[in-house]
Design a protein around this motif. Structure first.
Motif, PDB file in Angstrom:
ATOM      1  N   THR A   1       1.258 -17.372  17.817  1.00 11.37           N
ATOM      2  CA  THR A   1       0.192 -17.380  16.812  1.00 11.37           C
ATOM      3  C   THR A   1       0.459 -16.339  15.727  1.00 11.37           C
ATOM      4  N   HIS A   2       0.910 -15.156  16.144  1.00 12.82           N
ATOM      5  CA  HIS A   2       1.298 -14.140  15.162  1.00 12.82           C
ATOM      6  C   HIS A   2       2.309 -14.718  14.179  1.00 12.82           C
ATOM      7  N   ALA A   3       3.323 -15.359  14.711  1.00 15.28           N
ATOM      8  CA  ALA A   3       4.391 -15.897  13.858  1.00 15.28           C
ATOM      9  C   ALA A   3       3.880 -17.035  12.980  1.00 15.28           C
ATOM     10  N   MET A   4       3.137 -17.951  13.589  1.00 17.26           N
ATOM     11  CA  MET A   4       2.703 -19.150  12.871  1.00 17.26           C
ATOM     12  C   MET A   4       1.741 -18.819  11.734  1.00 17.26           C
ATOM     13  N   LEU A   5       0.849 -17.858  11.953  1.00 16.21           N
ATOM     14  CA  LEU A   5      -0.070 -17.479  10.882  1.00 16.21           C
ATOM     15  C   LEU A   5       0.695 -16.985   9.664  1.00 16.21           C
ATOM     16  N   ARG A   6       1.770 -16.280   9.877  1.00 14.34           N
ATOM     17  CA  ARG A   6       2.578 -15.779   8.767  1.00 14.34           C
ATOM     18  C   ARG A   6       3.391 -16.894   8.124  1.00 14.34           C
ATOM     19  N   TRP A   7       3.896 -17.835   8.949  1.00  9.66           N
ATOM     20  CA  TRP A   7       4.636 -18.954   8.370  1.00  9.66           C
ATOM     21  C   TRP A   7       3.773 -19.728   7.378  1.00  9.66           C
ATOM     22  N   MET A   8       2.532 -19.952   7.742  1.00  6.39           N
ATOM     23  CA  MET A   8       1.672 -20.815   6.944  1.00  6.39           C
ATOM     24  C   MET A   8       0.956 -20.071   5.821  1.00  6.39           C
ATOM     25  N   ALA A   9       0.889 -18.735   5.922  1.00  3.71           N
ATOM     26  CA  ALA A   9       0.096 -17.961   4.970  1.00  3.71           C
ATOM     27  C   ALA A   9       0.486 -18.177   3.509  1.00  3.71           C
ATOM     28  N   PRO A  10       1.781 -18.304   3.151  1.00  4.69           N
ATOM     29  CA  PRO A  10       2.087 -18.489   1.731  1.00  4.69           C
ATOM     30  C   PRO A  10       1.458 -19.743   1.128  1.00  4.69           C
ATOM     31  N   PHE A  11       1.304 -20.816   1.921  1.00  5.47           N
ATOM     32  CA  PHE A  11       0.720 -22.031   1.329  1.00  5.47           C
ATOM     33  C   PHE A  11      -0.686 -22.313   1.837  1.00  5.47           C
TER      34      PHE A  11
ATOM     35  N   ALA B   1      -8.299 -17.190   9.801  1.00  6.04           N
ATOM     36  CA  ALA B   1      -7.948 -17.047  11.213  1.00  6.04           C
ATOM     37  C   ALA B   1      -7.581 -15.614  11.583  1.00  6.04           C
ATOM     38  N   TRP B   2      -7.044 -14.858  10.643  1.00  5.35           N
ATOM     39  CA  TRP B   2      -6.474 -13.555  10.954  1.00  5.35           C
ATOM     40  C   TRP B   2      -7.469 -12.607  11.635  1.00  5.35           C
ATOM     41  N   PRO B   3      -8.655 -12.371  11.071  1.00  4.32           N
ATOM     42  CA  PRO B   3      -9.576 -11.426  11.741  1.00  4.32           C
ATOM     43  C   PRO B   3     -10.094 -11.940  13.077  1.00  4.32           C
ATOM     44  N   ILE B   4     -10.102 -13.263  13.260  1.00  2.00           N
ATOM     45  CA  ILE B   4     -10.503 -13.825  14.556  1.00  2.00           C
ATOM     46  C   ILE B   4      -9.414 -13.552  15.587  1.00  2.00           C
ATOM     47  N   PHE B   5      -8.176 -13.714  15.152  1.00  2.00           N
ATOM     48  CA  PHE B   5      -7.057 -13.545  16.077  1.00  2.00           C
ATOM     49  C   PHE B   5      -6.737 -12.071  16.331  1.00  2.00           C
ATOM     50  N   ALA B   6      -6.789 -11.272  15.273  1.00  2.00           N
ATOM     51  CA  ALA B   6      -6.364  -9.869  15.388  1.00  2.00           C
ATOM     52  C   ALA B   6      -7.450  -8.935  14.869  1.00  2.00           C
ATOM     53  N   PRO B   7      -8.610  -8.939  15.486  1.00  2.00           N
ATOM     54  CA  PRO B   7      -9.698  -8.076  15.006  1.00  2.00           C
ATOM     55  C   PRO B   7      -9.296  -6.613  15.057  1.00  2.00           C
ATOM     56  N   GLY B   8      -9.706  -5.882  14.010  1.00  2.00           N
ATOM     57  CA  GLY B   8      -9.419  -4.457  13.997  1.00  2.00           C
ATOM     58  C   GLY B   8      -8.037  -4.106  13.484  1.00  2.00           C
ATOM     59  N   GLN B   9      -7.201  -5.124  13.229  1.00  2.00           N
ATOM     60  CA  GLN B   9      -5.888  -4.845  12.655  1.00  2.00           C
ATOM     61  C   GLN B   9      -6.009  -4.832  11.134  1.00  2.00           C
ATOM     62  N   SER B  10      -4.914  -5.037  10.414  1.00  2.00           N
ATOM     63  CA  SER B  10      -4.925  -4.922   8.955  1.00  2.00           C
ATOM     64  C   SER B  10      -5.943  -5.872   8.335  1.00  2.00           C
ATOM     65  N   GLU B  11      -6.392  -5.494   7.160  1.00  2.00           N
ATOM     66  CA  GLU B  11      -7.487  -6.211   6.502  1.00  2.00           C
ATOM     67  C   GLU B  11      -7.117  -7.637   6.125  1.00  2.00           C
ATOM     68  N   SER B  12      -5.850  -7.871   5.831  1.00  2.00           N
ATOM     69  CA  SER B  12      -5.415  -9.186   5.359  1.00  2.00           C
ATOM     70  C   SER B  12      -4.093  -9.559   6.004  1.00  2.00           C
ATOM     71  N   ILE B  13      -3.897 -10.845   6.227  1.00  2.00           N
ATOM     72  CA  ILE B  13      -2.627 -11.335   6.744  1.00  2.00           C
ATOM     73  C   ILE B  13      -1.487 -10.970   5.805  1.00  2.00           C
ATOM     74  N   PHE B  14      -1.785 -10.825   4.479  1.00  2.00           N
ATOM     75  CA  PHE B  14      -0.732 -10.577   3.496  1.00  2.00           C
ATOM     76  C   PHE B  14      -0.259  -9.128   3.488  1.00  2.00           C
ATOM     77  N   ILE B  15      -0.985  -8.263   4.180  1.00  2.00           N
ATOM     78  CA  ILE B  15      -0.500  -6.894   4.355  1.00  2.00           C
ATOM     79  C   ILE B  15       0.566  -6.859   5.445  1.00  2.00           C
ATOM     80  N   GLU B  16       0.561  -7.863   6.309  1.00  2.00           N
ATOM     81  CA  GLU B  16       1.524  -7.963   7.398  1.00  2.00           C
ATOM     82  C   GLU B  16       2.908  -8.352   6.876  1.00  2.00           C
ATOM     83  N   THR B  17       3.887  -8.287   7.750  1.00  2.00           N
ATOM     84  CA  THR B  17       5.219  -8.827   7.474  1.00  2.00           C
ATOM     85  C   THR B  17       5.521  -9.904   8.504  1.00  2.00           C
ATOM     86  N   PHE B  18       6.548 -10.709   8.247  1.00  2.00           N
ATOM     87  CA  PHE B  18       6.922 -11.749   9.205  1.00  2.00           C
ATOM     88  C   PHE B  18       7.129 -11.123  10.580  1.00  2.00           C
ATOM     89  N   TYR B  19       6.709 -11.849  11.577  1.00  2.00           N
ATOM     90  CA  TYR B  19       6.597 -11.319  12.940  1.00  2.00           C
ATOM     91  C   TYR B  19       7.947 -11.311  13.645  1.00  2.00           C
TER      92      TYR B  19
END
Length: 958
Positions: free
Chosen positions: A789-799, A807-825
């Motif tokens: 799920t970590h990987a897939m959310l990042r794969w799909m995030a650009p489009f 989905a990001w705050p549901i999956f990773a509550p308390g982590q970074s504010e946005s999926i776009f602050i993350e890097t590929f997993y």
């Protein structure tokens, strides 16, 4: 799974005993309603600025925005362009780059002037036009910006660049000054493309070709010196003194005949003197028969001569006797561009209205003042022009034909439809028209006020820069190369009001530039930087030159070509107004991205200006996309009713659907869209969303800090699933790296439906739902799903940006504010990942064979779900060993209630399908002979009872 105190006599809801998934992530996206909430959240929360802060100090990636024009609502083509840019920037952000994106707008130029004239009339003062144009552009930008944000495009919307910003207008003047200092600018009279609707010159890349109906005409020019003509053909005299001799030309531009000043013959072509009832006609020898047939004449060739023998012979204008204003001679000028491929082999030359004509006449000795320029800016002949004064050239054609007939000089005429240059804005035919314009020189020559001499010409520098540029797709390289290799000098001056001025003063008598021109440049830059182009417009000659010089100079009112505006932005945006993004002076943008028409537009003008200033391209890479068409491949137009408005799609289906459509379409060609295509995209979106929902639901009770299983302790199929996800990620990142999106979407869809839906998740459901909540078997599965799920959310995030962000705050509550602050997993894989991929690839192939056999039995009605089946697999020794390694978990992999193995011959395995013995377990749904073996739980199998009340089952593989 707790409570075993329930009396057996009480009916039990064993469904409640399962580890059934649960998630607040809804099945329905409700995109039209919820997307604007994320847009608002991103904006109010300053997400773009937070992304920049998160990547501070990281390597830069800069996609420089080709500015859309600030006029009218965005259309689906705009949406394609901005979404592609957004996907690239976001994918680079996820790669760990500091991926800045500054959106921009083109604000000057004719379309806005036209809009103001329609709203307020044509008689506005220059100051009034400029004020209204600026306000209008600002309104248009606000509207377009809202639409771009609605599409989920992240960028520096608080500080976009606008070509009409004072700083950018001043920056453009700095670029012009540098172009001048490097010797590339000159002023000259030459034919340039001219649009009567624009009432201005056009650049080469503002021209498109379309069919036009014209009249062809063969026109006779009477020989002015019979004796010289006869001698040129080797004759003592023309045989019949009563017959006149004529050079015959063929043209499709009747309106240029009144401006004729010469005739062109090819020096190497053989010309014939043909005796006919209409006189002696000079024609290319190979075209005599075809010409006579067209004229309705018969004739005899009485002499021939090469074109060079006819040089300088004088001929009379065809209207020589019709009006004193045409009593002039047209000399023969030799020119290679006169050919014998069609026509008559003789070209008539009106030097003001043809580039070849212009230069051949200058080479012959014509001065600029000798060249006739009767056609005015609006397409009308000057009022005092003989016979045709005041007529528009297109309307004058039948009048000219009549005048030629009356003069006895028209030998033939017929209608023709031919490809003809048109203005790409107005779609109206253009002409070449000689006017005094300012040019950027492509080849050798000395420019005005040059302070240095670059080592190569601009053309050579630009062609060399193309070789250093990456092209996506690769065929763009040849296209841009050919355009640069063959283009004429760039006419950069326009006769309009709403644009950046050429800050020049011309002497009233000599038309020379003021000797302080370079100082005046600095004055103009300072004035514009403080008050915009309007402030320069208000400045008088006396304000700038002082009372002594002012009476002797005219202030030029020309403005710069709008392509100069956008083409120079690399200089004053990336290295000036927005240098704060970290783009250091001298560094090219990583990418320019526009429609393929911009090979002749923004890519082209940016390349020339950057090469003029810096000796290199302003970009490392060029990406081009196709145009939008309907489902049948037809060009979109309001008249056909086949347009698709992005605003309407966003309101009905969601911007996410537009984004997925763009990502899933091969942008290197045209992009087809209609309701049926969008319906398919909606289906694809639902499949991806449903897969994501399954992943989120089945990891909802998973705390990785507490529950994660170490990689080496995970079940083998889970290790395989991670290896497969990692392999897919390598493919996806490779596609992202070269800006390919449709393979990413295709592979993600296959992954969701085939890899996960039809295999891994299908196998996993039993273990997730039935085994004990905290068992190794279940936690191993959840660990794999958590990584995936970590990987897939990042794969799909650009489009699928809105969905990933939802989905990001549901999956990773308390982590970074946005999926776009993350890097590929970084997906963890075992050292034996390659062996696992090979092993499980073969197991899945055998499973496909089994599924086909089960489906055949199901189709006959002997079987329902696959769990009703017991299978016997007969496999060659190597396959037998492979399957045997699954042990008791073989049946779970094949999703049957029983599975037996036996050694078979070499070749593909065979599978026998029978009904599984025993009864169906109310909890596991597997058929087993031990269902009911415990008197307290007559509906359960021993496995279910163990998972509910005992130590729980042990899984080793799957």
């Amino acid at each position: 799974m707790s409570d075993h105190s329930t009396p057996a006599s009480t009916p039990v809801d064993y469904r409640s005993k399962l580890n059934l998934p649960d998630t607040p992530f809804p099945m329905r996206g409700d995109l039209p309603k919820r997307e604007p909430q994320w847009v608002q959240q991103w904006e109010e929360g300053g997400l773009y600025q937070k992304l920049r802060a998160a990547r501070k100090g990281r390597p830069l990636f800069v996609l420089h925005d080709g500015p859309p024009y600030a006029n009218g609502q965005i259309h689906i083509g705009h949406a394609v362009n901005k979404i592609l840019k957004d996907m690239i920037v976001k994918s680079r952000q996820l790669e760990g780059f500091d991926a800045a994106y500054v959106p921009g707008w083109d604000c000057h130029g004719l379309p806005i002037e036209n809009a103001i004239e329609k709203l307020h009339g044509r008689n506005l003062s220059r100051d009034d036009m400029q004020a209204k144009a600026r306000a209008f552009a600002q309104e248009q930008i606000a509207q377009q910006m809202a639409d771009f944000k609605r599409l989920g495009v992240l960028g520096d919307w608080e500080q976009p660049y606008k070509t009409m910003n004072y700083a950018n207008e001043a920056g453009e003047l700095r670029v012009l000054k540098k172009v001048m200092e490097r010797g590339f600018l000159y002023r000259g009279l030459k034919p340039v493309y001219w649009c009567f609707d624009c009432q201005s010159s056009l650049a080469e890349f503002e021209i498109e070709y379309a069919d036009k109906k014209s009249d062809t005409l063969d026109v006779a020019f009477k020989a002015h010196d019979r004796a010289r003509l006869a001698a040129a053909f080797g004759l003592p005299a023309l045989p019949d003194a009563a017959k006149d001799a004529f050079a015959v030309i063929w043209t499709t531009t009747a309106w240029t005949i009144p401006a004729n000043q010469a005739l062109n013959l090819n020096p190497e072509i053989e010309y014939a003197l043909v005796d006919t009832a209409r006189g002696y006609l000079i024609l290319a020898r190979v075209l005599v028969e075809k010409c006579l047939e067209r004229f309705g004449l018969t004739g005899e060739v009485i002499a021939t001569a090469q074109g060079k023998a006819l040089a300088d012979l004088p001929f009379e204008h065809p209207l020589y006797d019709a009006d004193a204003g045409y009593r002039r001679l047209s000399p023969v000028i030799l020119a290679d561009y006169a050919t014998a491929e069609d026509g008559t082999g003789i070209v008539h030359s009106a030097p003001a209205y043809g580039v070849d004509d212009f230069y051949s006449c200058l080479g012959y000795g014509f001065k600029h003042n000798d060249i006739l320029t009767p056609v005015q800016a609006g397409g009308v002949y000057a009022q005092d022009f003989p016979l045709f004064g005041g007529l528009h050239i297109w309307k004058a054609v039948p009048v000219i034909l009549d005048a030629l007939k009356l003069a006895g000089r028209l030998l033939a005429t017929q209608p023709i439809t031919h490809s003809y240059p048109h203005c790409w804005r107005h779609k109206s035919p253009v002409i070449y028209r000689a006017t005094a314009q300012w040019f950027v020189r492509m080849d050798e020559g000395q420019g005005l006020f040059a302070q240095e001499q670059p080592p190569m010409t601009l053309r050579q520098t630009a062609l060399a820069a193309i070789e250093q540029t990456s092209f996506y797709p690769a065929n763009g390289k040849a296209r841009l190369h050919d355009m640069i290799a063959n283009r004429p000098d760039w006419g950069i001056s326009r006769q309009r009001n709403w644009g950046v001025p050429l800050p020049f003063f011309l002497h009233k008598e000599t038309e020379e530039l003021h000797p302080r021109t370079m100082e005046i440049f600095d004055q103009a830059i300072a004035i514009v930087e403080q008050g915009g182009i309007e402030a320069w417009s208000r400045a008088s000659a006396e304000d700038i030159l002082g009372p002594e010089d002012a009476p002797h100079y005219n202030k030029l009112n020309d403005v710069l070509d709008v392509w100069f505006d956008s083409g120079s932005t690399f200089s004053h945006v990336l290295h000036g107004t927005h240098a704060a993004v970290g783009h250091h002076s001298g560094q090219e943008a990583d990418l320019y991205l526009e429609g393929h028409d911009q090979h002749r537009g923004w890519f082209h003008s940016s390349l020339l200006l950057s090469c003029a200033l810096n000796g290199r391209a302003p970009y490392k890479g060029l990406l081009t996309h196709g145009f939008t068409v309907d489902g049948q491949g037809k060009k979109m137009s309001k008249s056909l009713g086949n347009t698709v408005a992005p605003q309407q799609v966003s309101n009905k289906l969601g911007a996410e659907i537009i984004r997925l459509w763009v990502a899933s379409t091969d942008y290197s060609g045209d992009l087809a869209i209609d309701e049926k295509i969008l319906a398919r995209v909606v289906d694809a979106y639902r499949r991806i969303r449903n897969t994501l929902r399954f992943l989120l639901a089945n990891t909802s009770d998973f705390d990785p800090s507490r529950d994660a299983v170490p990689l080496e302790q995970m079940l083998e199929i889970d290790q395989y699933a991670l290896a497969r996800a990692a392999a897919l990620q390598r493919e996806i990142l490779a596609h992202y790296h070269v800006y390919e999106f449709h393979p990413v979407v295709a592979k993600l869809q296959v992954y969701c439906s085939e890899e996960l839906g039809a295999f891994y998740l299908d196998v996993l459901k039993d273990r997730l739902y039935v085994t004990q909540e905290k068992s190794l078997a279940r936690r191993s599965a959840q660990t794999a799903l958590w990584h995936i799920t970590h990987a897939m959310l990042r794969w799909m995030a650009p489009f699928l940006s809105f969905t990933a962000e939802e989905a990001w705050p549901i999956f990773a509550p308390g982590q970074s504010e946005s999926i776009f602050i993350e890097t590929f997993y970084d997906i963890p894989v075992t050292a034996s990942a390659d062996q696992l991929l090979a092993k499980w690839g073969r197991i899945r192939a055998i499973r496909d064979v089994a599924n086909k056999e089960i489906e055949t039995v199901r189709a006959s009605g002997q079987l329902g779900a696959s769990l009703q089946a017991a299978i016997t697999i007969s496999a060659a020794p190597k396959d037998y060993e492979l399957l045997a390694s699954l042990g008791q978990d073989l049946k779970y992999v094949f999703i049957t209630s029983a599975a037996q193995l036996q050694v078979g011959p070499e070749g593909e395995p065979t599978v026998q399908v029978a009904l599984a013995p025993g009864r169906k377990c109310a909890m596991t749904w597997h058929y087993s002979e031990d269902v009911g073996s415990h008197p307290d739980y007559p509906e359960l199998s021993a496995r279910a009872i163990s998972n509910l009340f005992g130590a729980g089952e042990v899984r080793s593989i799957a």
